[in-house]
Write an enzyme that holds these catalytic residues in place. Structure first.
Site, mmCIF file in Angstrom:
data_model
loop_
_atom_site.group_PDB
_atom_site.id
_atom_site.type_symbol
_atom_site.label_atom_id
_atom_site.label_comp_id
_atom_site.label_asym_id
_atom_site.label_seq_id
_atom_site.Cartn_x
_atom_site.Cartn_y
_atom_site.Cartn_z
ATOM 1 N N GLU A 1 -4.644 7.353 15.883
ATOM 2 C CA GLU A 1 -3.997 6.417 14.963
ATOM 3 C C GLU A 1 -3.184 7.096 13.873
ATOM 4 O O GLU A 1 -2.406 6.444 13.192
ATOM 5 C CB GLU A 1 -5.046 5.498 14.315
ATOM 6 C CG GLU A 1 -6.111 6.165 13.466
ATOM 7 C CD GLU A 1 -7.274 6.734 14.291
ATOM 8 O OE1 GLU A 1 -7.115 6.858 15.517
ATOM 9 O OE2 GLU A 1 -8.312 7.060 13.705
ATOM 10 N N SER B 1 5.373 -14.011 -8.820
ATOM 11 C CA SER B 1 5.694 -12.854 -9.654
ATOM 12 C C SER B 1 7.075 -12.312 -9.326
ATOM 13 O O SER B 1 7.626 -11.509 -10.060
ATOM 14 C CB SER B 1 4.658 -11.758 -9.426
ATOM 15 O OG SER B 1 4.834 -11.214 -8.123
ATOM 16 N N GLY B 2 7.604 -12.735 -8.186
ATOM 17 C CA GLY B 2 8.866 -12.138 -7.750
ATOM 18 C C GLY B 2 8.621 -11.003 -6.772
ATOM 19 O O GLY B 2 9.548 -10.491 -6.164
ATOM 20 N N GLY B 3 7.354 -10.622 -6.604
ATOM 21 C CA GLY B 3 7.017 -9.604 -5.609
ATOM 22 C C GLY B 3 6.993 -10.229 -4.216
ATOM 23 O O GLY B 3 7.027 -11.463 -4.080
ATOM 24 N N VAL B 4 6.905 -9.375 -3.200
ATOM 25 C CA VAL B 4 6.992 -9.875 -1.823
ATOM 26 C C VAL B 4 5.821 -10.802 -1.479
ATOM 27 O O VAL B 4 6.017 -11.871 -0.911
ATOM 28 C CB VAL B 4 7.049 -8.697 -0.822
ATOM 29 C CG1 VAL B 4 7.072 -9.205 0.609
ATOM 30 C CG2 VAL B 4 8.279 -7.856 -1.086
ATOM 31 N N ASP B 5 4.597 -10.417 -1.852
ATOM 32 C CA ASP B 5 3.434 -11.199 -1.435
ATOM 33 C C ASP B 5 3.457 -12.618 -1.999
ATOM 34 O O ASP B 5 3.273 -13.591 -1.280
ATOM 35 C CB ASP B 5 2.124 -10.518 -1.860
ATOM 36 C CG ASP B 5 2.043 -9.088 -1.361
ATOM 37 O OD1 ASP B 5 2.821 -8.751 -0.446
ATOM 38 O OD2 ASP B 5 1.219 -8.316 -1.889
ATOM 39 N N SER B 6 3.677 -12.722 -3.305
ATOM 40 C CA SER B 6 3.640 -14.066 -3.883
ATOM 41 C C SER B 6 4.865 -14.860 -3.439
ATOM 42 O O SER B 6 4.789 -16.081 -3.268
ATOM 43 C CB SER B 6 3.521 -14.015 -5.408
ATOM 44 O OG SER B 6 4.702 -13.554 -6.000
ATOM 45 N N SER B 7 5.989 -14.204 -3.211
ATOM 46 C CA SER B 7 7.189 -14.925 -2.769
ATOM 47 C C SER B 7 6.982 -15.502 -1.379
ATOM 48 O O SER B 7 7.313 -16.659 -1.119
ATOM 49 C CB SER B 7 8.404 -13.997 -2.742
ATOM 50 O OG SER B 7 8.632 -13.487 -4.020
ATOM 51 N N LYS C 1 0.627 -5.474 4.863
ATOM 52 C CA LYS C 1 1.872 -5.552 4.091
ATOM 53 C C LYS C 1 3.113 -5.595 4.988
ATOM 54 O O LYS C 1 4.034 -6.374 4.750
ATOM 55 C CB LYS C 1 1.949 -4.335 3.167
ATOM 56 C CG LYS C 1 3.073 -4.364 2.175
ATOM 57 C CD LYS C 1 2.644 -5.114 0.945
ATOM 58 C CE LYS C 1 3.732 -5.163 -0.084
ATOM 59 N NZ LYS C 1 3.262 -5.855 -1.295
ATOM 60 N N GLY D 1 -16.055 8.261 11.762
ATOM 61 C CA GLY D 1 -16.960 8.060 10.640
ATOM 62 C C GLY D 1 -17.521 9.394 10.173
ATOM 63 O O GLY D 1 -17.474 10.373 10.910
ATOM 64 N N HIS E 1 -7.930 11.735 16.598
ATOM 65 C CA HIS E 1 -7.534 10.451 15.993
ATOM 66 C C HIS E 1 -6.136 10.051 16.462
ATOM 67 O O HIS E 1 -5.150 10.515 15.904
ATOM 68 C CB HIS E 1 -7.540 10.567 14.462
ATOM 69 C CG HIS E 1 -8.916 10.647 13.892
ATOM 70 N ND1 HIS E 1 -9.630 9.524 13.551
ATOM 71 C CD2 HIS E 1 -9.724 11.698 13.630
ATOM 72 C CE1 HIS E 1 -10.820 9.880 13.093
ATOM 73 N NE2 HIS E 1 -10.907 11.202 13.131
ATOM 74 N N CYS F 1 -13.447 9.835 17.902
ATOM 75 C CA CYS F 1 -14.127 10.833 17.080
ATOM 76 C C CYS F 1 -15.621 10.512 16.975
ATOM 77 O O CYS F 1 -16.335 10.592 17.956
ATOM 78 C CB CYS F 1 -13.437 10.943 15.730
ATOM 79 S SG CYS F 1 -13.872 12.438 14.859
ATOM 80 N N TYR F 2 -16.099 10.090 15.805
ATOM 81 C CA TYR F 2 -17.513 9.710 15.707
ATOM 82 C C TYR F 2 -17.829 8.640 16.759
ATOM 83 O O TYR F 2 -18.908 8.625 17.352
ATOM 84 C CB TYR F 2 -17.810 9.173 14.295
ATOM 85 C CG TYR F 2 -19.250 8.719 14.095
ATOM 86 C CD1 TYR F 2 -20.243 9.626 13.746
ATOM 87 C CD2 TYR F 2 -19.610 7.377 14.264
ATOM 88 C CE1 TYR F 2 -21.566 9.213 13.584
ATOM 89 C CE2 TYR F 2 -20.915 6.954 14.107
ATOM 90 C CZ TYR F 2 -21.892 7.877 13.762
ATOM 91 O OH TYR F 2 -23.194 7.470 13.603
#
Ligand code: XMP
Length: 521
Positions: A180, A231-237, A377, A57, A178, A84-85
């Site tokens: 990550e 929409s044809g995108g990955v999320d909505s599909s 994602k 942070g 860090h 870290c913080y």
């Protein structure tokens, strides 16, 4: 729904907190990020984490009133890792000392940690190379000057004598760097060791998620009807297919074709869904409506708002035909719902109005179904894979809601859209032929609002110029231009000019984000 083993990440406002969660999810560990303000003793009891991580942070623990976890974080009896913080918070809270930044102890960027004591369980697999050191990423102004009682040092770097510390009797670990980030190459191993020590069995998989979510959707929806904007995108599909698996014919998807899609895209999307999934799909062909409304519009924000509003109108028109629909399914992802720790206090500036169906559920009196709300994602892609979506479909580059409208700076005409579609298809074909598609996060052509003079054969041409764009990125928030070879660029420019009537000049956009954005508008 099965209760998964849970890890809690207390967010103190680091820019990279989400990366911690992603590293853990990659290890099949379910975790949630919560801002420190929300994490009270009662919250902790209710959440019942199997382990806790304190993020980094921007504040200084030496400042009165700086962010802290609740005391019970230390008394729950679960392993805690401070980063870290988060390390400094732990030291300060548990009786150590942290001193505010001085130039000789601040460290930013690459550093090397070497071990100082016997092997620590969470460092299994570390220091194995010939030089017995690990590259880590540091980013701190303050530093720990005295360890809290019970802690010992297990690793140091030139600027951080307490780079890796632990109190083994309590399973408290605290590191100054860090783990990550990408620049700590062995960082994932540290997280893996930590969750193993905490007893996580890796019960968070997309196979299990699919089955659990299907049961949950059935429970939420009952025998009611659901509509979903595809929409044809990955999320909505993935949202659509998951719902289809759960409730079959109770789902209707609406694919709004605004006439701003790429070459052959509408047919591809519709065919893919109709042939492979046999779901109720309305193909709303409304290009005349959208292109009509965009006539003469050249301001980017007006374009976006016009498309956004029409999209909602059109969606609503079709949805109204579906009698008795009570739910709207949306592909909201976890990064959209994580509450962020804001230190500036003010709202952030709108760079671009994003296109979505926001506001629609209230307007239509619909309840929301958001089966991807807990996923990142890459998890959505893995789930898509589980659901049998073709790899080529899952791996497609992102495509913005307003479509080609924002790749056609200035006024949009059907003629320009036709030229743009053809040029884009040649460009993407080139990228695929050269085996570069998966290395690039997003690539497209923008047709420029300028005509330039050229010479082809013996004749003069006066045609459009276009710009090629290709970027690498992790999440679209920042991006760098892709370093194509001159050979590739030359070959592509020649192909576009030869194959696409209407373009006689090709340029390559070498702007990163920031200061640029990925799209041109
Ligand atoms: P920018 O241009 O802001 O784009 O750097 C970042 C990413 O977001 C996509 N993008 C959109 N996606 N609706 C969307 O669904 C939009 O209105 C929109 N505008 C930009 C863009 O393609 C890139 O992937």
């Amino acid at each position: 729904m099965t209760q998964h083993q849970r890890l809690l990440i207390i967010d103190f406002g680091s820019q990279v907190t989400q990366l911690i969660a992603r590293r853990l999810r990659e290890l099949n560990v379910y975790c949630e990020i919560h801002p420190y303000q929300n994490v009270t003793d009662a919250f902790l009891t209710e959440f019942a984490p199997k382990a806790i991580i304190f993020s980094g942070g921007p504040d200084s623990v030496t400042r009165e009133g700086s962010p802290r976890p609740p005391q019970s974080a230390y008394t729950l009896g679960v392993p805690v890792l401070g980063i870290c913080y988060g390390q400094q918070v732990m030291m300060q809270d548990l009786g150590g000392l942290v001193e505010a930044g001085q130039s000789h102890t601040a460290e930013f960027g690459r550093a090397y940690v070497v071990p100082t004591a016997e092997k620590l369980s969470i460092l299994e697999g570390w220091f194995a190379g010939e030089q017995h050191r690990e590259q880590v990423w540091m980013s701190h102004g303050d530093h720990v000057s005295k360890l809290a009682p019970g802690f010992e040092v297990y690793g140091t770097s030139s600027g951080a004598p307490f780079a890796i510390t632990a109190d083994l009797s309590r399973n408290f670990f605290a590191v100054q760097f860090h783990p990550e980030v990408h620049h700590t190459p062995n960082g994932a191993k540290l997280y893996e060791n930590f969750v193993r020590l905490a007893g996580f069995t890796g019960d968070w998989t997309m196979g299990a998620y699919r089955a659990e979510m299907i049961a949950k959707i059935r429970e939420q929806v009952g025998d009611k009807k659901v509509i979903c904007a595809l929409s044809g995108g990955v999320d909505s599909s993935v949202t659509g297919i998951l719902l289809h698996e759960a409730i079959g014919d109770q789902l209707t998807c609406v694919f709004v074709d605004h006439g701003l899609l790429r070459l052959g895209e509408a047919e591809q999307v519709v065919d893919m869904f109709r042939q492979n999934y046999n779901l109720n799909l309305i193909h709303a062909e409304e290009s005349d409506l959208f292109l009509g409304a965009l006539e003469g519009v050249s301001d980017p924000e007006v374009k976006r708002k016009t498309i956004g509003k029409l999209f909602i109108d059109v969606f609503q028109k079709y949805a109204n035909e579906i009698e008795g629909a009570e739910f709207l399914a949306q592909g909201t992802l976890y990064p959209d719902v994580i509450e962020s720790v804001s230190f500036s206090g003010g709202p952030s500036v709108t760079i671009k109005s994003h296109h979505n169906v926001g506001g629609l559920p209230e307007k239509m009196g619909l309840k929301l179904v958001e089966p991807l709300r807990e996923l990142f994602k890459d998890e959505v892609r893995a789930l898509g894979h589980e659901l049998g979506l073709p790899a080529s479909f899952i791996g497609r580059h992102p495509f913005p809601g307003p479509g080609l409208a924002i790749r056609c700076p200035g006024e949009i005409t059907r003629e320009k859209l036709e030229i743009l579609r053809k040029a884009d298809a040649v460009y993407i074909d080139q990228i695929r032929k050269h085996g570069l598609y998966d290395e690039i996060w997003q690539a497209f052509v923008a047709i420029l609002p300028v005509r330039t003079v050229g010479v082809m054969g013996d004749g003069r041409t006066y045609d459009y110029a276009c710009a090629l764009r290709a970027v690498t990125s992790v999440d679209g928030m920042t991006a760098d231009y892709y370093p194509f070879t001159h050979e590739f660029l030359g070959e592509t420019a020649t192909r576009i000019i030869n194959e696409v009537k209407g373009i006689n000049r090709v340029t390559y956009d070498i702007t990163s984000k920031p200061p640029g954005t990925i799209e041109w508008e």
